[in-house]
Design a protein around this motif. Structure first.
Motif, short mmCIF file in Angstrom:
data_model
loop_
_atom_site.label_atom_id
_atom_site.label_comp_id
_atom_site.label_asym_id
_atom_site.label_seq_id
_atom_site.Cartn_x
_atom_site.Cartn_y
_atom_site.Cartn_z
N LEU A 38 0.84 -1.19 0.00
CA LEU A 38 0.00 0.00 0.00
C LEU A 38 0.87 1.24 0.00
CD1 LEU A 38 -2.69 -1.01 2.65
CD2 LEU A 38 -2.97 -0.93 0.17
N GLU A 39 0.49 2.20 -0.83
CA GLU A 39 1.20 3.47 -0.85
C GLU A 39 0.56 4.38 0.21
OE1 GLU A 39 1.09 5.05 -4.75
OE2 GLU A 39 2.28 3.42 -5.64
N PHE A 40 1.07 4.25 1.43
CA PHE A 40 0.46 4.97 2.55
C PHE A 40 1.52 5.28 3.59
CE2 PHE A 40 -1.49 5.06 6.76
CZ PHE A 40 -2.44 6.06 6.58
N SER A 41 1.48 6.50 4.10
CA SER A 41 2.38 6.90 5.17
C SER A 41 1.55 7.22 6.41
CB SER A 41 3.20 8.13 4.77
OG SER A 41 4.02 7.84 3.65
N ASP A 77 -3.81 8.29 11.44
CA ASP A 77 -4.14 7.17 10.55
C ASP A 77 -2.97 6.20 10.52
OD1 ASP A 77 -6.61 8.33 9.79
OD2 ASP A 77 -5.57 9.63 8.37
N VAL A 78 -3.25 4.93 10.77
CA VAL A 78 -2.20 3.91 10.70
C VAL A 78 -2.34 3.05 9.45
CG1 VAL A 78 -1.84 3.85 13.19
CG2 VAL A 78 -3.58 2.38 12.16
#
Length: 358
Positions: A38-41, A77-78
């Motif tokens: 997932l492209e998520f930070s 947000d995790v």
């Protein structure tokens, strides 16, 4: 266990299970045949609010300094579909309190599922945070009849969500709180709330209508609570009216009602020291009220006698990119019936308060 009690437990379990199923199904829809990163930070936000004040009673001249709140929160947000919030108050009237600790699951853009301890869905006043208050002291609607936090599960849906209108509906099942926040009990708190936010383009009007229901069992009887609120904002003017009504089962105590009408008018300033000045007024009232906790004889007693209050105030605000600071001056005048029994602290007072939120 009786059949009705057994069915109630099964209903609660199925409600929780259905929420988790919705989340699992939505997550499955997003999965492809081959897993991919997932492209998520993850995002983390830290906030705090400090409210320091001085109060003086106009009847006898007694005064006090007080740290009303020293509140800290950490959240963020995790994952794209998971967020969390933890909030404590280091000094709520010099008492440490654990306030919130919950995870929000987001199976879709219009559905949220909240698991953990949070505010019970009910009134508008109860959902206000200390840094958003426009008066130093909370209304009777919030302080006495509206504000509760309980561990439980909450579902929120937004069936209507576009630029001009927003409708949100939430339902809540939580602990009763009769034996502590997480004590064992065969009674639960049930609550629901609906909010319609309507913006009238071109006219600059913003109207928010809310209704809420809450059923609690704090001790020996169940109490059903009803709430309605209406807000209107037009340019620099903000107004609100709200009413809350409690009905005690088996007529254990006369029904209790609290209501408020308030207004805030402010002007923005081109000053580095003061960003906004504003004036406020509020009239609120409370009838004879019982918390629902019985005395030693097993009867409900009136914990607070009927009262009315007029509050007037002025606020100077500074807003910068780091924090918001409010310097507030309030005068509260109380009205009681003949021979009413109340403590000196519930009398008329002047309050000067400094609020810093970052």
């Amino acid at each position: 266990m009786s059949q009705s009690s057994f069915l109630r437990h099964i209903t609660i379990a199925l409600a929780a299970l259905s929420g988790l199923c919705c989340f699992t199904a939505a997550a499955a829809d997003n999965d492809s045949a081959e897993p991919k990163a997932l492209e998520f930070s993850p995002a983390f936000k830290f906030h705090g609010t400090l409210r320091g004040r001085y109060e003086v009673l106009t009847d006898n001249g007694d005064g006090r300094f007080q740290v009303r709140n020293a509140r800290l929160s950490l959240g963020g947000d995790v994952a794209p579909w998971i967020s969390y919030l933890t909030q404590v108050d280091i000094s709520d009237n010099s008492t440490f309190k654990f306030l919130d600790g919950y995870v929000t699951l987001k199976p879709s853009k219009v559905i949220d599922i909240v698991v953990g301890q949070s505010r019970v869905s009910f009134s508008n006043e109860s959902f206000l945070a200390p840094h958003t208050y426009i008066f130093a002291n909370r209304s009777f609607v919030s302080k006495d009849l509206g504000s509760k936090r309980r561990p439980g599960i909450k579902a929120r849906i937004r069936p209507l969500n576009h630029g001009a209108s927003d409708l949100a509906i939430e339902a809540n099942i939580a602990n009763s709180g009769a034996h502590g926040a997480s004590g064992w009990s065969n009674h639960y708190t049930y609550a629901a709330r609906a909010t319609l936010n309507k913006y009238i383009a071109g006219a600059g009007h913003n109207i928010i209508a809310e209704v809420g229901f809450q059923s609690i069992h704090p001790d020996i009887v169940r109490i059903n609570c009803y709430d309605a609120a209406l807000q209107w904002r037009f340019d620099d003017l903000y107004t609100k009216a709200e009413i809350t009504h409690w009905r005690y089962s088996h007529d254990a105590h006369p029904a209790a009602t609290a209501y408020l009408v308030e207004a805030d008018y402010g002007r923005n300033l081109k000053s580095n020291a003061i960003s906004r000045i504003s004036a406020q007024t509020r009239f609120d009232a409370l009838t004879d009220f019982s918390t629902g906790v019985a005395d030693d004889s097993g009867a409900l007693v009136t914990d607070k006698c009927a009262r009315k209050r007029l509050t007037i105030g002025a606020t100077a605000t500074n807003i910068n990119k780091y924090c918001r600071t409010d310097l507030r001056l309030n005068y509260e005048h109380y009205f009681y019936g003949y021979n009413a029994a109340y403590s000196a602290a519930d009398g008329s007072k002047v309050t000067i308060e400094l609020v810093v939120h970052f």
